[in-house]
Design a protein around this motif. Structure first.
Motif, PDB file in Angstrom:
ATOM      1  N   GLY A  45     -30.017 -22.764   1.337  1.00  0.00           N
ATOM      2  CA  GLY A  45     -29.278 -21.550   1.670  1.00  0.00           C
ATOM      3  C   GLY A  45     -28.021 -21.393   0.840  1.00  0.00           C
ATOM      4  O   GLY A  45     -27.670 -20.283   0.425  1.00  0.00           O
ATOM      5  N   ALA A  46     -27.325 -22.500   0.574  1.00  0.00           N
ATOM      6  CA  ALA A  46     -26.118 -22.442  -0.250  1.00  0.00           C
ATOM      7  C   ALA A  46     -26.435 -22.078  -1.692  1.00  0.00           C
ATOM      8  O   ALA A  46     -25.651 -21.396  -2.357  1.00  0.00           O
ATOM      9  CB  ALA A  46     -25.388 -23.783  -0.200  1.00  0.00           C
ATOM     10  N   VAL A  47     -27.602 -22.517  -2.189  1.00  0.00           N
ATOM     11  CA  VAL A  47     -28.002 -22.143  -3.549  1.00  0.00           C
ATOM     12  C   VAL A  47     -28.248 -20.647  -3.640  1.00  0.00           C
ATOM     13  O   VAL A  47     -27.942 -20.003  -4.657  1.00  0.00           O
ATOM     14  CB  VAL A  47     -29.252 -22.942  -3.966  1.00  0.00           C
ATOM     15  N   GLY A  80     -31.737 -35.359  10.909  1.00  0.00           N
ATOM     16  CA  GLY A  80     -31.159 -34.112  10.413  1.00  0.00           C
ATOM     17  C   GLY A  80     -31.348 -33.876   8.932  1.00  0.00           C
ATOM     18  O   GLY A  80     -30.700 -33.000   8.349  1.00  0.00           O
ATOM     19  N   LYS A  81     -32.221 -34.655   8.298  1.00  0.00           N
ATOM     20  CA  LYS A  81     -32.417 -34.505   6.850  1.00  0.00           C
ATOM     21  C   LYS A  81     -33.018 -33.141   6.519  1.00  0.00           C
ATOM     22  O   LYS A  81     -32.648 -32.529   5.513  1.00  0.00           O
ATOM     23  CB  LYS A  81     -33.319 -35.630   6.347  1.00  0.00           C
ATOM     24  N   ARG A  82     -33.933 -32.656   7.342  1.00  0.00           N
ATOM     25  CA  ARG A  82     -34.514 -31.340   7.100  1.00  0.00           C
ATOM     26  C   ARG A  82     -33.463 -30.240   7.230  1.00  0.00           C
ATOM     27  O   ARG A  82     -33.476 -29.257   6.489  1.00  0.00           O
ATOM     28  CB  ARG A  82     -35.670 -31.091   8.071  1.00  0.00           C
ATOM     29  N   GLY A  83     -32.562 -30.410   8.180  1.00  0.00           N
ATOM     30  CA  GLY A  83     -31.497 -29.426   8.330  1.00  0.00           C
ATOM     31  C   GLY A  83     -30.582 -29.385   7.126  1.00  0.00           C
ATOM     32  O   GLY A  83     -30.161 -28.317   6.679  1.00  0.00           O
ATOM     33  N   VAL A  84     -30.275 -30.562   6.586  1.00  0.00           N
ATOM     34  CA  VAL A  84     -29.443 -30.618   5.374  1.00  0.00           C
ATOM     35  C   VAL A  84     -30.153 -29.938   4.207  1.00  0.00           C
ATOM     36  O   VAL A  84     -29.535 -29.206   3.416  1.00  0.00           O
ATOM     37  CB  VAL A  84     -29.098 -32.072   5.043  1.00  0.00           C
ATOM     38  N   PHE A  85     -31.454 -30.159   4.097  1.00  0.00           N
ATOM     39  CA  PHE A  85     -32.227 -29.522   3.030  1.00  0.00           C
ATOM     40  C   PHE A  85     -32.182 -28.002   3.152  1.00  0.00           C
ATOM     41  O   PHE A  85     -32.017 -27.290   2.152  1.00  0.00           O
ATOM     42  CB  PHE A  85     -33.666 -30.025   3.085  1.00  0.00           C
ATOM     43  N   ALA A  86     -32.302 -27.490   4.384  1.00  0.00           N
ATOM     44  CA  ALA A  86     -32.239 -26.043   4.590  1.00  0.00           C
ATOM     45  C   ALA A  86     -30.860 -25.485   4.251  1.00  0.00           C
ATOM     46  O   ALA A  86     -30.730 -24.406   3.662  1.00  0.00           O
ATOM     47  CB  ALA A  86     -32.608 -25.712   6.038  1.00  0.00           C
ATOM     48  N   THR A 101     -24.398 -36.015  -7.575  1.00  0.00           N
ATOM     49  CA  THR A 101     -25.260 -37.160  -7.858  1.00  0.00           C
ATOM     50  C   THR A 101     -25.333 -38.114  -6.675  1.00  0.00           C
ATOM     51  O   THR A 101     -26.409 -38.588  -6.300  1.00  0.00           O
ATOM     52  CB  THR A 101     -24.757 -37.898  -9.106  1.00  0.00           C
ATOM     53  N   LEU A 102     -24.188 -38.397  -6.058  1.00  0.00           N
ATOM     54  CA  LEU A 102     -24.180 -39.260  -4.886  1.00  0.00           C
ATOM     55  C   LEU A 102     -24.996 -38.663  -3.738  1.00  0.00           C
ATOM     56  O   LEU A 102     -25.837 -39.330  -3.130  1.00  0.00           O
ATOM     57  CB  LEU A 102     -22.743 -39.507  -4.433  1.00  0.00           C
ATOM     58  N   ALA A 103     -24.744 -37.386  -3.447  1.00  0.00           N
ATOM     59  CA  ALA A 103     -25.424 -36.755  -2.323  1.00  0.00           C
ATOM     60  C   ALA A 103     -26.913 -36.587  -2.586  1.00  0.00           C
ATOM     61  O   ALA A 103     -27.748 -36.845  -1.705  1.00  0.00           O
ATOM     62  CB  ALA A 103     -24.777 -35.394  -2.026  1.00  0.00           C
ATOM     63  N   GLY A 104     -27.287 -36.175  -3.794  1.00  0.00           N
ATOM     64  CA  GLY A 104     -28.701 -36.004  -4.104  1.00  0.00           C
ATOM     65  C   GLY A 104     -29.462 -37.309  -4.079  1.00  0.00           C
ATOM     66  O   GLY A 104     -30.598 -37.373  -3.586  1.00  0.00           O
ATOM     67  N   TYR A 105     -28.839 -38.365  -4.588  1.00  0.00           N
ATOM     68  CA  TYR A 105     -29.474 -39.688  -4.546  1.00  0.00           C
ATOM     69  C   TYR A 105     -29.638 -40.172  -3.111  1.00  0.00           C
ATOM     70  O   TYR A 105     -30.683 -40.717  -2.733  1.00  0.00           O
ATOM     71  CB  TYR A 105     -28.642 -40.673  -5.356  1.00  0.00           C
ATOM     72  N   GLY A 106     -28.618 -39.973  -2.295  1.00  0.00           N
ATOM     73  CA  GLY A 106     -28.713 -40.397  -0.901  1.00  0.00           C
ATOM     74  C   GLY A 106     -29.770 -39.630  -0.127  1.00  0.00           C
ATOM     75  O   GLY A 106     -30.527 -40.211   0.668  1.00  0.00           O
ATOM     76  N   LEU A 107     -29.866 -38.326  -0.365  1.00  0.00           N
ATOM     77  CA  LEU A 107     -30.882 -37.531   0.323  1.00  0.00           C
ATOM     78  C   LEU A 107     -32.292 -37.871  -0.156  1.00  0.00           C
ATOM     79  O   LEU A 107     -33.255 -37.725   0.601  1.00  0.00           O
ATOM     80  CB  LEU A 107     -30.602 -36.046   0.114  1.00  0.00           C
ATOM     81  N   ALA A 108     -32.412 -38.319  -1.387  1.00  0.00           N
ATOM     82  CA  ALA A 108     -33.744 -38.618  -1.921  1.00  0.00           C
ATOM     83  C   ALA A 108     -34.249 -39.993  -1.508  1.00  0.00           C
ATOM     84  O   ALA A 108     -35.465 -40.186  -1.336  1.00  0.00           O
ATOM     85  CB  ALA A 108     -33.725 -38.517  -3.449  1.00  0.00           C
ATOM     86  N   LYS A 109     -33.355 -40.966  -1.314  1.00  0.00           N
ATOM     87  CA  LYS A 109     -33.784 -42.353  -1.123  1.00  0.00           C
ATOM     88  C   LYS A 109     -33.463 -42.921   0.249  1.00  0.00           C
ATOM     89  O   LYS A 109     -33.791 -44.077   0.510  1.00  0.00           O
ATOM     90  CB  LYS A 109     -33.137 -43.237  -2.202  1.00  0.00           C
ATOM     91  N   PHE A 110     -32.852 -42.146   1.119  1.00  0.00           N
ATOM     92  CA  PHE A 110     -32.538 -42.633   2.454  1.00  0.00           C
ATOM     93  C   PHE A 110     -33.032 -41.626   3.489  1.00  0.00           C
ATOM     94  O   PHE A 110     -32.982 -40.405   3.260  1.00  0.00           O
ATOM     95  CB  PHE A 110     -31.029 -42.851   2.619  1.00  0.00           C
ATOM     96  N   ASP A 111     -33.496 -42.145   4.605  1.00  0.00           N
ATOM     97  CA  ASP A 111     -33.950 -41.320   5.729  1.00  0.00           C
ATOM     98  C   ASP A 111     -32.923 -41.398   6.857  1.00  0.00           C
ATOM     99  O   ASP A 111     -32.435 -42.487   7.197  1.00  0.00           O
ATOM    100  CB  ASP A 111     -35.315 -41.799   6.237  1.00  0.00           C
ATOM    101  N   PHE A 112     -32.624 -40.255   7.440  1.00  0.00           N
ATOM    102  CA  PHE A 112     -31.654 -40.190   8.523  1.00  0.00           C
ATOM    103  C   PHE A 112     -31.954 -38.950   9.351  1.00  0.00           C
ATOM    104  O   PHE A 112     -32.598 -38.005   8.865  1.00  0.00           O
ATOM    105  CB  PHE A 112     -30.225 -40.140   7.968  1.00  0.00           C
ATOM    106  N   PHE A 155     -26.475 -26.257  -6.273  1.00  0.00           N
ATOM    107  CA  PHE A 155     -27.573 -26.276  -7.230  1.00  0.00           C
ATOM    108  C   PHE A 155     -27.668 -27.625  -7.925  1.00  0.00           C
ATOM    109  O   PHE A 155     -28.761 -28.170  -8.135  1.00  0.00           O
ATOM    110  CB  PHE A 155     -27.392 -25.161  -8.253  1.00  0.00           C
ATOM    111  N   GLY A 156     -26.511 -28.214  -8.286  1.00  0.00           N
ATOM    112  CA  GLY A 156     -26.531 -29.540  -8.889  1.00  0.00           C
ATOM    113  C   GLY A 156     -27.035 -30.596  -7.934  1.00  0.00           C
ATOM    114  O   GLY A 156     -27.780 -31.506  -8.328  1.00  0.00           O
ATOM    115  N   LEU A 157     -26.663 -30.489  -6.651  1.00  0.00           N
ATOM    116  CA  LEU A 157     -27.161 -31.427  -5.658  1.00  0.00           C
ATOM    117  C   LEU A 157     -28.680 -31.336  -5.536  1.00  0.00           C
ATOM    118  O   LEU A 157     -29.373 -32.354  -5.457  1.00  0.00           O
ATOM    119  CB  LEU A 157     -26.496 -31.152  -4.314  1.00  0.00           C
ATOM    120  N   TYR A 158     -29.182 -30.113  -5.540  1.00  0.00           N
ATOM    121  CA  TYR A 158     -30.636 -29.931  -5.431  1.00  0.00           C
ATOM    122  C   TYR A 158     -31.357 -30.499  -6.650  1.00  0.00           C
ATOM    123  O   TYR A 158     -32.410 -31.132  -6.528  1.00  0.00           O
ATOM    124  CB  TYR A 158     -30.944 -28.445  -5.270  1.00  0.00           C
ATOM    125  N   LEU A 159     -30.801 -30.309  -7.843  1.00  0.00           N
ATOM    126  CA  LEU A 159     -31.428 -30.849  -9.052  1.00  0.00           C
ATOM    127  C   LEU A 159     -31.481 -32.375  -9.019  1.00  0.00           C
ATOM    128  O   LEU A 159     -32.514 -32.980  -9.329  1.00  0.00           O
ATOM    129  CB  LEU A 159     -30.655 -30.378 -10.286  1.00  0.00           C
TER     130      LEU A 159
END
Length: 317
Positions: A150-152, A140-146, A127-138, A188-192
């Motif tokens: 891949g982990a899923v 390497g964000k595209r790399g984290v998404f990839a 929840t922390l990581a998904g919220y941070g990735l959704a509402k903050f820009d930094f 998978f939970g982070l992605y959701l």
């Protein structure tokens, strides 16, 4: 010489009304009627399919319930989908809980520990990581998404052996940490949560909270987390079920039955019948499997009301 018209002549003559159009009877089979028949047939087909799916899902549970009421002897001498012989459910439950000095209760406590710490921690971190990735820009964000995608796509069994080798070098095998630490990661939970937070948490609300002087952590715990409640509960259900049913990771990580979860412990009971001098206790294995699914059903029913209330609150907003 002027001619004076009478009031009768000064009135306008009303225009002739048009002739009525001929009406034709509607066709016997209209498009609407054909559409209604098609929808009715589709509803019947979907009902039949849902009934077959429900039967497929509930039949193993019914078999488990029926055979948990039988003794060891009547298991192999009666029809598997109906009751037979003496009703031995209570005796099987007592035997399961007291066999080998209450080994089943110790495995149950281990499983609860893995679920509370592992699944609860995985849900909170996702929840922390998904919220941070959704509402903050930094950067390497595209790399984290990839990396998350891949982990899923990588199954957990493919990482079990490398994880075992790493934990063996760290001296953590045959300890509860060898099961808890890998369970804390839920791609998978982070992605959701990431996808859900993009739409459920408006950026305007966060900006208003920042203007009022609220910090990021206070905004998350007091505002955003309430909006993320349906997604949080969904991820929690997924991680609880996955951790409760986890079998392969504790099987290779744990060598002593002291830290076994229920899945590995019941399998060791089942394997006793094939070992030299072992005792066949299939009735206890079946009853233990029935007792194992009761907490999962209870957790789902308990968390479902929070899930529904969160969805209703989101729809009102």
């Amino acid at each position: 010489m002027s001619v004076r018209l009478s009031p009768a002549h000064s009135r306008e003559t009303p225009a002739a009304s048009p002739a009525p159009k001929p009406t034709f009877p509607a066709p016997k089979f209209s498009a609407r009627r054909r559409g209604g028949v098609t929808r009715q047939r589709s509803s019947i087909l979907l009902t039949v399919l849902m009934g077959l799916m429900a039967l497929y899902a509930l039949l193993p549970l019914f078999w488990l319930l029926v055979n948990s009421t039988k003794t060891q002897t009547s298991l192999f001498s009666s029809f598997g989908l109906w009751f037979s012989g003496d009703f031995a459910l209570w005796d099987n439950v007592v035997g399961t809980l007291t066999y080998n000095d209450g080994e089943f209760l110790r495995w149950l406590a281990n499983t609860v520990l893995y679920v509370v710490v592992g699944a609860g921690g995985a849900t909170f971190l996702a929840t922390l990581a998904g919220y941070g990735l959704a509402k903050f820009d930094f950067p390497g964000k595209r790399g984290v998404f990839a990396v998350v995608l891949g982990a899923v796509a990588i199954p957990g069994t493919a990482l079990a052996v490398p994880t075992f080798l790493m934990f063996s070098q760290m001296g953590l095998t045959n300890t509860p940490w060898s099961v808890i630490i890998p369970s804390l990661i839920s791609p998978f939970g982070l992605y959701l949560v990431w996808i859900y937070a993009l739409e459920s948490v408006p950026t305007e609300v966060l900006e208003a909270a920042r203007m009022d002087g609220a910090g990021e952590f206070r905004t998350f715990f007091t505002i955003s987390l309430r909006m993320l409640a349906p997604g949080f509960i969904t991820v929690l259900l997924f991680t609880v079920v996955a951790t409760w049913n986890n079998y392969f990771l504790p099987l290779i990580m744990l060598s002593q039955s002291t830290w076994y979860p229920l899945t590995v412990g019941l399998n060791s009971w089942n394997a006793q019948a094939t070992t030299a001098g072992g005792e066949a206790i299939y009735n206890l294995v079946i009853t233990g499997s029935l007792l194992t699914i009761v907490p999962i059903v209870g957790a789902f029913l308990f968390l479902q009301r929070f899930w529904q209330s969160g969805l209703s609150a989101g729809s009102v907003k």
